[in-house]
Design a protein around this motif. Structure first.
Motif, PDB file in Angstrom:
ATOM      1  N   VAL A 142      -4.749  54.144 -69.908  1.00  0.00           N
ATOM      2  CA  VAL A 142      -3.132  54.298 -69.208  1.00  0.00           C
ATOM      3  C   VAL A 142      -3.519  55.173 -67.306  1.00  0.00           C
ATOM      4  CG1 VAL A 142      -2.418  54.892 -71.198  1.00  0.00           C
ATOM      5  CG2 VAL A 142      -3.269  56.585 -70.843  1.00  0.00           C
ATOM      6  N   GLN A 143      -2.299  55.691 -67.283  1.00  0.00           N
ATOM      7  CA  GLN A 143      -2.409  56.179 -65.721  1.00  0.00           C
ATOM      8  C   GLN A 143      -3.056  57.611 -66.321  1.00  0.00           C
ATOM      9  OE1 GLN A 143      -0.720  55.191 -62.680  1.00  0.00           O
ATOM     10  NE2 GLN A 143      -0.700  53.021 -64.030  1.00  0.00           N
ATOM     11  N   PRO A 144      -3.306  58.241 -64.602  1.00  0.00           N
ATOM     12  CA  PRO A 144      -4.325  59.573 -64.815  1.00  0.00           C
ATOM     13  C   PRO A 144      -3.191  60.298 -65.395  1.00  0.00           C
ATOM     14  CG  PRO A 144      -4.275  58.086 -62.415  1.00  0.00           C
ATOM     15  CD  PRO A 144      -3.646  57.126 -63.696  1.00  0.00           C
ATOM     16  N   ARG A 145      -2.329  60.679 -64.962  1.00  0.00           N
ATOM     17  CA  ARG A 145      -1.189  62.007 -65.343  1.00  0.00           C
ATOM     18  C   ARG A 145      -0.518  61.460 -66.710  1.00  0.00           C
ATOM     19  NH1 ARG A 145       2.467  62.768 -60.071  1.00  0.00           N
ATOM     20  NH2 ARG A 145       2.554  60.626 -60.677  1.00  0.00           N
ATOM     21  N   PHE A 146      -1.286  60.164 -67.361  1.00  0.00           N
ATOM     22  CA  PHE A 146      -0.754  59.966 -68.502  1.00  0.00           C
ATOM     23  C   PHE A 146      -0.393  61.684 -69.786  1.00  0.00           C
ATOM     24  CE2 PHE A 146      -0.642  57.877 -73.069  1.00  0.00           C
ATOM     25  CZ  PHE A 146       1.186  57.922 -72.881  1.00  0.00           C
ATOM     26  N   LYS A 147       0.638  61.653 -70.471  1.00  0.00           N
ATOM     27  CA  LYS A 147       0.132  62.531 -71.440  1.00  0.00           C
ATOM     28  C   LYS A 147       0.301  62.484 -72.750  1.00  0.00           C
ATOM     29  CE  LYS A 147       2.737  66.266 -68.660  1.00  0.00           C
ATOM     30  NZ  LYS A 147       2.620  65.136 -67.381  1.00  0.00           N
ATOM     31  N   GLY A 148      -0.873  61.630 -73.662  1.00  0.00           N
ATOM     32  CA  GLY A 148      -0.778  61.701 -74.989  1.00  0.00           C
ATOM     33  C   GLY A 148      -0.688  62.916 -75.926  1.00  0.00           C
ATOM     34  N   ARG A 149      -1.278  62.453 -77.017  1.00  0.00           N
ATOM     35  CA  ARG A 149      -1.974  63.339 -78.121  1.00  0.00           C
ATOM     36  C   ARG A 149      -2.728  64.623 -77.672  1.00  0.00           C
ATOM     37  NH1 ARG A 149      -6.341  65.280 -81.520  1.00  0.00           N
ATOM     38  NH2 ARG A 149      -5.908  64.064 -82.815  1.00  0.00           N
ATOM     39  N   HIS A 150      -2.370  65.493 -78.396  1.00  0.00           N
ATOM     40  CA  HIS A 150      -3.468  66.837 -77.864  1.00  0.00           C
ATOM     41  C   HIS A 150      -4.329  67.460 -78.277  1.00  0.00           C
ATOM     42  CE1 HIS A 150       1.279  67.393 -78.676  1.00  0.00           C
ATOM     43  NE2 HIS A 150       0.897  68.145 -77.451  1.00  0.00           N
ATOM     44  N   TRP A 151      -5.071  67.784 -77.537  1.00  0.00           N
ATOM     45  CA  TRP A 151      -7.049  68.497 -77.978  1.00  0.00           C
ATOM     46  C   TRP A 151      -6.984  69.367 -77.562  1.00  0.00           C
ATOM     47  CZ3 TRP A 151      -9.989  64.580 -80.771  1.00  0.00           C
ATOM     48  CH2 TRP A 151      -9.707  63.339 -80.920  1.00  0.00           C
ATOM     49  N   LEU A 152      -7.613  70.065 -78.558  1.00  0.00           N
ATOM     50  CA  LEU A 152      -7.628  71.951 -78.605  1.00  0.00           C
ATOM     51  C   LEU A 152      -9.345  71.065 -77.439  1.00  0.00           C
ATOM     52  CD1 LEU A 152      -6.754  73.417 -81.520  1.00  0.00           C
ATOM     53  CD2 LEU A 152      -5.845  73.427 -79.346  1.00  0.00           C
TER      54      LEU A 152
END
Lengths: 163, 818
Positions: free
Chosen positions: A44-54
């Motif tokens: 995906v694009q570098p600025r893509f916002k997907g699922r969260h990670w801690l």
């Protein structure tokens, strides 16, 4: 039929042809769409916002200190955090405080990324993964074990970064 | 034209007129101009330590601290010039040099004045790159407090609170300059009853509560305004609720009652509400043990037992833990459905003393205590019983009021006391009579209880000359062998100086229980039964309007086999009654005992049916405070399991007995109470009137006995932090209370060969309790002080209520050597 009218029809006809030209041009190119889910794009694009990670520090200490800034900044109130105190026997994060419980309701989340922006330790990040679906609502409430990255850097973020 | 007592000045171009003596900060605040502050707190005099409140005053060379500078006629003040701005920024930059900025993990984050002021007035960036001051943290200062020295900005608010407001000097400043830090004297655990307030007034996160450590953020909390019901003062509180649980309790500003303060019992005593041991379902005794059952079964069982027994063979005890509305429904249930006149909330009253003859509560308003000019405390340990009232009295003392105490012990407030008259447990009346004779009378010469009568005369003169005197009599005096005489002497003094007596007696909502009519000899509102009978019949239908038995009489009647059903609601008689042996005898002879309680208390353990009840923090309604003020309580949490409010339980039982008591809300009950009780209104005051006192029953001097083998006279007292049924389940309070203890005079201790902290056994002819020995010269040799309220060492195990005075022996438990 006046000359003005003829000019008008010509102009409209030309505009139509111009539009169709674009259509025809793409008709003979290979398609951009892919046969998802059988076929997937490499990234995906570098600025893509997907699922969260801690995320974790390099030494596997949790970055999250349970400050709840993500909770208050979240516009869809999707995050629940319960903090607790570190003890020498049970040191989870650096400092005195850690998140004992951390839940994100991925159904509520609008993937705006404000939590990532608010986080003072860079603990919460929005990753690449976009395949977020489930058969029940409960399964979409991600709990702390689901959110914590399995090893430092697993989320794709450099574990050595400062924030 | 210009009034001499007022001055006019200009702040930020706006003229404002204020009374003379107003500081610039207060003047600006009145005209709506915000000046940032840290060290200044408007309940304490200005100090000028933090330098945050700088303003520019015309014709003054430098910036001035507005909290210390008095407004003068014609002053021109600016709070927003670039000079002031740069001054404020510089101060904030200085304060932040060593402040760790660990806001994300700080409990104050989100409600922190330093955070807010920095955001509003600060420079936004710091020029300091050097390493910050590094202290070990967090430091524990006792069971309540956690200190983070890195965060402290040395505003001295907490230190001055202990010096000025509470008078207990709990925290002090140590070292100088860069090394300055706050700590306790001798770095011992904090000894204070008001330390929770320092957490509230700390402008940073230096002082935080252990019980609230990392529990919630300010934005998680839903505040619920209510009233604390733990002692009877009726302080306005705010419960912060997160996810249905009370996370902390804070004072809510109420100028008439608690001002902005609270005691530690109020701060940390509400955690029992969420204790896992709360009762969730009705319990019924079956084959020796308890079995959980449904409400239907439990209510049906109780209803059948009540139906089978005639009204007067049923009695009800308790009520101090109910709201006014629940109490009223209880009164209606017992008087008109069960039709018994035997109901009394004064479970802990002594039959022989004046307890049952006086109406409990204050006649003086709490607010007016601060303006008193002479205070007489008789057998009243004010900080242990009604601590927030002491804060008002402290204000009066600071204004020059004379504080006179009469009692068996030297109190914690001794440094503020002008005349302290100590007497033997048996001789209080003599001191009081001597005091009374000297008030507007000629003092005879000689001594009473080793006190020079001239000293008593001096105190009496102060009392007689006072224009706003206050007289308070406490439980210790009323329970004394000569309690009647003490009370009569106090009444005589009150008559001479023209004030009404304050009876400092009763816990929780005991006053509301009286108001609601849980008394054998009065209708709701304390009205005579004959007078109210017609109205009661009108409202309730059939009513038993006879006079019933008092609590001690109920217990005696039960012990004699005169009762079929004993109903206990909102009380723990096994621990509360003065004489446990009598309770045991009573319990053994009553075939059926019903208990409403939140926990399986001592009484509940021996009951036949136990119904889970809600506590005050889970109910809506009103309570009555010690000064007779009607206070609102609001439900902050839902009860556990199937627990119900006491009023709801009585209404459900009434329905099973074929009577309807249909109330849909607390307002409906309150409005019905208003029909019966003249003058009842929300936030109104119902001042208790004391019945005229007749002569004390002649008890002779037979009780000054030579108790062979039992050399110590036992003095019982109430303490703020105990380990009773509720507080043992509030971990912070249980920590503060510690193990059961008793006070022994050091001379006696030397004779006994005990060491402080030793386990000792106090035994009377009746029984014995094991406690830790504490030594103190605040009591007399030959007397032992034992606090009530420790379920592990119940004081009533030692007492034979027929004897006016209990004598005990003290034995040291020698650790077994192997």
């Amino acid at each position: 039929m006046g000359a003005r009218r003829v000019r008008k029809y010509l102009r409209q006809g030309f505009a139509m042809l111009k539009g169709m030209a674009v259509t025809f041009r793409y008709l003979f190119r290979p398609p951009i769409t892919v046969m998802y889910p059988e076929q997937k794009r490499p990234a995906v694009q570098p600025r893509f916002k997907g699922r969260h990670w801690l995320t974790l520090y390099e030494d596997t200490m949790e970055r999250c200190v349970g400050c709840e800034l993500c909770v208050i900044v979240c516009p869809s109130q999707a995050i629940y955090v319960k903090a607790a105190e570190n003890t020498p026997e049970h040191q989870v994060s650096k400092g005195e405080r850690y998140a004992e419980d951390f839940q994100i309701n991925e159904l509520r989340c609008i993937f705006c990324g404000l939590c990532e922006e608010a986080c003072p330790t860079g603990a919460i990040v929005l990753g690449r993964e976009y395949e977020l679906a489930g058969y029940t609502r409960e399964s979409m409430i991600y709990t702390k074990p689901m959110l914590t990255e399995p090893y430092p850097g697993a989320s794709g973020r450099d574990p050595k970064r400062e924030v | 034209m210009n009034d001499q007592s007022r001055v006019t000045l200009t702040i930020d171009g706006t003229p404002i007129t204020v009374p003379k003596g107003t500081t610039l900060y207060q003047a600006a605040k009145r005209s709506g101009i915000e000046i940032p502050i840290f060290c200044y707190h408007d309940r304490m005099p200005p100090l000028g330590a933090c330098r945050m409140c700088l303003v520019k005053v015309e014709k003054m060379a430098k910036l001035q601290t507005s909290c210390t500078l008095e407004a003068l006629e014609g002053m021109v003040v600016d709070t927003t010039t670039p000079e002031v701005k740069s001054g404020q920024e510089a101060i904030l930059e200085f304060l932040l040099i060593n402040h760790p900025l660990d806001c994300p993990i700080c409990d104050k984050g989100g409600e922190c004045p330093l955070q807010d002021q920095t955001f509003k007035f600060g420079p936004g960036r710091s020029r300091f790159v050097e390493a910050k001051r590094d202290f070990a943290k967090p430091v524990s200062l006792g069971p309540v407090l956690v200190l983070d020295r890195e965060r402290c900005i040395l505003c001295w608010r907490c230190v001055r609170f202990g010096e000025i407001v509470a008078g207990d000097d709990a925290l002090k400043g140590f070292e100088r300059g860069f090394h300055s830090e706050i700590n306790t004297p001798f770095t011992l655990p904090v000894r204070s009853k008001f330390i929770g307030n320092t957490i509230g007034i700390c402008p940073v996160g230096a002082l935080t509560a252990k019980s609230y450590r990392f529990i919630a953020r300010p934005w998680d909390n839903q505040p619920v305004q209510s009233t604390c019901t733990l002692c009877g003062v009726g302080c306005a509180v705010e419960f912060d609720v997160r996810g249905g649980k009370i996370t902390r309790t804070r004072p809510y500003e109420d100028p008439a009652v608690n001002d902005v303060w609270l005691c530690d019992l109020g701060f940390f005593g509400h955690t029992f509400v969420h204790h896992e041991g709360r009762l969730r379902r009705p319990l019924v005794r079956r084959e020796g043990g308890f079995a959980e059952t449904t409400w239907d079964d439990a209510l049906a069982l109780i209803a059948s037992r009540l139906e089978r027994s005639s009204g007067p063979r049923v009695a009800m005890l308790g009520g101090a833990r109910l709201t006014n509305e629940d109490g009223y429904v209880a009164t209606r249930f017992f008087r008109s459905v069960v039709r018994t006149p035997h109901l009394d909330h004064r479970v802990d009253a002594l039959a022989r003393g004046p307890d049952l003859r006086m109406s409990w509560g204050m006649t003086t308003a709490i607010e007016d205590l601060a303006r008193a000019d002479c205070l007489l405390l008789v057998g009243c340990d004010i900080t242990e019983t009604y601590p927030v009232i002491w804060l008002r009295m402290k204000q009066a003392v600071d204004r020059g009021a004379a504080l006179i105490t009469v009692g068996t012990r030297s109190l914690e407030i001794k440094p503020s006391v002008r005349w302290q008259f100590l007497h033997r447990r048996t001789h209080g009346a003599e001191v009081m009579r001597a005091l009374g004779e000297s008030v507007r009378g000629s003092p005879p010469r000689g001594t009473v209880e080793d006190i020079d009568r001239e000293v008593i005369a001096a105190a009496a003169a102060a009392l007689g000359a006072a224009s706003r005197p206050v007289v308070m009599v406490g439980r210790e005096a009323m329970d004394a062998p000569d309690g009647w005489e003490i009370l009569l002497a106090a009444g005589e003094i009150c008559r001479k100086i023209g004030v009404a007596l304050n009876v400092m007696r009763g816990k929780g909502n005991a006053y509301g229980a009286s108001l609601a009519g849980i008394l054998p000899d009065a209708a709701p509102g304390g009205r005579p039964l004959e007078e109210a009978a017609a109205e009661l019949r009108n409202l309730w239908g059939e009513v038993n309007e006879g006079s019933g038995m008092t609590a001690p009489e109920i217990i005696e009647a039960a012990a004699a086999g005169g009762l079929d059903v004993l109903y206990v609601a909102g009380a723990d008689p096994a621990n509360d009654v003065p004489d446990r042996e009598r309770w045991r005898a009573a319990r053994a002879r009553v075939p059926f005992v019903v208990v409403h309680d939140a926990f399986l208390s001592e009484t509940a353990q021996s009951a036949d049916v136990v119904l889970p009840a809600l506590v005050a923090a889970e109910k809506d309604g009103t309570v009555l405070s010690i000064e007779g003020r009607v206070r609102r309580v609001r439900a902050a949490a839902q009860g556990p399991g199937e627990a119900r409010a006491d009023g709801t339980i009585f209404a459900a039982l009434a329905a099973r007995l074929g009577k309807t008591m249909g109330y849909s809300s607390w307002e409906e009950i309150f409005n019905e109470m208003r029909e019966l009780i003249p003058g009842l209104a929300l936030d109104g005051r119902m001042v208790s009137r004391h019945p005229p006192m007749d002569a004390a029953p002649d008890m002779g001097r037979a009780w000054i006995q030579d108790a062979q083998g039992y050399p110590f006279a036992l003095i019982l007292g109430d303490v703020l932090f105990d380990r009773g049924a509720l507080m043992a389940r509030s971990p912070t309070i249980a920590d503060l209370a510690g193990e059961p203890w008793a006070l022994i005079h050091p001379d006696d201790a030397a004779t006994l060969g005990t060491v402080e902290g030793d386990s000792v056994v106090l035994s009377s002819r009746r029984g014995s309790v094991a406690v830790r020995a504490r030594f103190s010269a605040s009591i007399r040799p030959g007397e032992v002080y034992l606090p009530r309220g420790y379920d592990a060492a119940p004081a009533n195990r030692l007492v034979d209520a027929r004897e006016p005075l209990t004598y005990v022996q003290v034995r040291v438990l020698v650790p077994a050597t192997t």
